[in-house]
Design a protein around this motif. Structure first.
Motif, short mmCIF file in Angstrom:
data_model
loop_
_atom_site.label_atom_id
_atom_site.label_comp_id
_atom_site.label_asym_id
_atom_site.label_seq_id
_atom_site.Cartn_x
_atom_site.Cartn_y
_atom_site.Cartn_z
N LEU A 24 0.82 -1.21 0.00
CA LEU A 24 0.00 0.00 0.00
C LEU A 24 0.86 1.27 0.00
CD1 LEU A 24 -2.80 -1.07 2.48
CD2 LEU A 24 -3.10 -0.53 0.04
N SER A 25 2.02 1.20 0.63
CA SER A 25 2.90 2.38 0.66
C SER A 25 3.48 2.68 -0.72
CB SER A 25 4.02 2.19 1.68
OG SER A 25 4.95 1.22 1.24
N LEU A 26 3.35 1.74 -1.64
CA LEU A 26 3.79 1.96 -3.03
C LEU A 26 2.69 2.62 -3.87
CD1 LEU A 26 5.37 -1.54 -3.74
CD2 LEU A 26 6.60 0.57 -3.21
N PHE A 27 1.46 2.60 -3.37
CA PHE A 27 0.33 3.15 -4.11
C PHE A 27 0.45 4.66 -4.22
CE2 PHE A 27 -3.33 -0.13 -3.51
CZ PHE A 27 -2.53 -1.13 -4.01
N ASN A 28 0.00 5.18 -5.36
CA ASN A 28 -0.13 6.63 -5.46
C ASN A 28 -1.46 7.03 -4.83
OD1 ASN A 28 -2.26 6.41 -7.38
ND2 ASN A 28 -0.79 6.35 -9.08
N TYR A 76 -8.46 1.89 -2.91
CA TYR A 76 -8.37 0.89 -1.83
C TYR A 76 -9.29 1.28 -0.67
CZ TYR A 76 -6.42 -1.04 2.49
OH TYR A 76 -6.27 -1.62 3.74
N ARG A 77 -9.23 2.53 -0.25
CA ARG A 77 -10.07 2.99 0.87
C ARG A 77 -11.56 2.86 0.53
NH1 ARG A 77 -8.53 6.81 4.83
NH2 ARG A 77 -10.36 7.98 4.17
N ASN A 78 -11.93 3.20 -0.69
CA ASN A 78 -13.33 3.09 -1.10
C ASN A 78 -13.80 1.63 -1.13
OD1 ASN A 78 -13.68 5.86 -1.36
ND2 ASN A 78 -13.12 5.87 -3.53
N LEU A 79 -12.95 0.75 -1.62
CA LEU A 79 -13.30 -0.68 -1.65
C LEU A 79 -13.46 -1.22 -0.22
CD1 LEU A 79 -11.00 -1.91 -4.55
CD2 LEU A 79 -13.50 -1.68 -4.59
N CYS A 80 -12.59 -0.78 0.67
CA CYS A 80 -12.69 -1.19 2.07
C CYS A 80 -13.99 -0.72 2.68
CB CYS A 80 -11.51 -0.65 2.88
SG CYS A 80 -9.92 -1.36 2.43
N LYS A 81 -14.35 0.51 2.39
CA LYS A 81 -15.59 1.07 2.92
C LYS A 81 -16.79 0.25 2.43
CE LYS A 81 -18.22 5.38 3.17
NZ LYS A 81 -18.29 6.78 2.74
N GLU A 82 -16.80 -0.09 1.15
CA GLU A 82 -17.90 -0.89 0.59
C GLU A 82 -17.98 -2.27 1.25
OE1 GLU A 82 -18.01 -1.18 -3.69
OE2 GLU A 82 -17.51 0.94 -3.90
N ALA A 83 -16.83 -2.80 1.65
CA ALA A 83 -16.78 -4.12 2.27
C ALA A 83 -16.91 -4.06 3.79
CB ALA A 83 -15.48 -4.83 1.89
N SER A 84 -17.14 -2.86 4.32
CA SER A 84 -17.23 -2.65 5.78
C SER A 84 -15.99 -3.17 6.50
CB SER A 84 -18.49 -3.31 6.35
OG SER A 84 -19.64 -2.75 5.79
N ARG A 85 -14.85 -2.84 5.95
CA ARG A 85 -13.57 -3.21 6.53
C ARG A 85 -12.78 -1.96 6.89
NH1 ARG A 85 -15.29 -7.91 7.23
NH2 ARG A 85 -14.88 -9.58 5.78
N SER A 86 -11.86 -2.08 7.82
CA SER A 86 -11.01 -0.97 8.24
C SER A 86 -9.75 -0.94 7.38
CB SER A 86 -10.60 -1.13 9.70
OG SER A 86 -11.74 -1.09 10.53
N PRO A 87 -9.56 0.12 6.59
CA PRO A 87 -8.36 0.18 5.75
C PRO A 87 -7.12 0.45 6.58
CG PRO A 87 -9.63 2.21 5.55
CD PRO A 87 -10.43 1.27 6.42
N PHE A 88 -6.00 -0.06 6.10
CA PHE A 88 -4.72 0.27 6.71
C PHE A 88 -4.39 1.71 6.35
CE2 PHE A 88 -4.03 -4.40 6.06
CZ PHE A 88 -4.06 -4.74 7.40
N VAL A 89 -3.80 2.43 7.27
CA VAL A 89 -3.45 3.82 7.03
C VAL A 89 -1.98 3.87 6.64
CG1 VAL A 89 -3.28 6.12 8.05
CG2 VAL A 89 -5.18 4.60 8.69
N VAL A 90 -1.74 4.37 5.44
CA VAL A 90 -0.37 4.57 4.95
C VAL A 90 -0.34 5.92 4.24
CG1 VAL A 90 0.10 2.10 4.64
CG2 VAL A 90 -0.76 3.44 2.72
N VAL A 91 0.85 6.41 3.97
CA VAL A 91 1.02 7.63 3.20
C VAL A 91 1.29 7.22 1.75
CG1 VAL A 91 2.41 9.71 2.88
CG2 VAL A 91 1.93 8.87 5.20
N PRO A 92 0.41 7.60 0.83
CA PRO A 92 0.62 7.22 -0.57
C PRO A 92 1.92 7.80 -1.11
CG PRO A 92 -1.59 8.12 -0.24
CD PRO A 92 -0.82 8.36 1.03
N ALA A 93 2.50 7.10 -2.05
CA ALA A 93 3.74 7.54 -2.67
C ALA A 93 3.44 8.62 -3.71
CB ALA A 93 4.44 6.36 -3.34
#
Length: 149
Positions: A110-114, A121-138
């Motif tokens: 995830l830290s490689l993601f722009n 990723y965050r939107n997909l997690c929200k749709e799945a009712s999951r807690s996204p990992f917090v990282v700083v995008p590259a």
């Protein structure tokens, strides 16, 4: 032996439900098909290469932990309730280690993601009712930044 194994599984599942209010939103690096992650998030060549490397790292680490699980199950006494609880505790600890390693590897990817990939990723997690990992995008040099003039 099957009875004890079923009791062990139930104890581990129960412990898992108590410890996790909302499940983490894992990418599944090393467990899912890399092609799916590559396609969904439109990974560039560098990201794809690192994804493969991180997946291999996860596989290696999990092989060690799987060997530990097998050793725990084969060698630990299972005659009494107390021994079963000790077995379940050791088993759960190893399973928790696997989950921690999965989270660690997923965060590395995830830290490689722009910014756009991470937002998807965050939107997909929200749709799945999951807690996204917090990282700083590259931020990549080839990324364009739109400025309003």
């Amino acid at each position: 032996m099957d009875y004890f194994k079923n009791v062990l599984i139930l104890i581990c599942l129960f412990n898992g439900f108590l410890n996790h209010a909302q499940a983490d939103c894992v990418l599944g690096v090393g467990t899912a098909d890399d092609a799916t992650i590559i396609d969904v998030f439109q990974l560039n060549e560098m990201q794809q290469e690192k994804l493969a490397n991180f997946g291999a790292e996860l596989k290696y680490r999990n092989e060690i932990l799987n060997d530990q699980l097998e050793n725990i199950i084969q060698r630990h006494p299972q005659s009494t309730g107390a021994e079963l609880q000790q077995l379940a505790d050791k088993y759960t600890k190893t399973i928790d280690s696997m989950a921690s390693i999965q989270a660690f590897i997923d965060k590395k990817v995830l830290s490689l993601f722009n910014e756009k990939q991470y937002e998807l990723y965050r939107n997909l997690c929200k749709e799945a009712s999951r807690s996204p990992f917090v990282v700083v995008p590259a931020v990549y040099n080839d990324s364009t930044i739109t400025k309003n003039k």
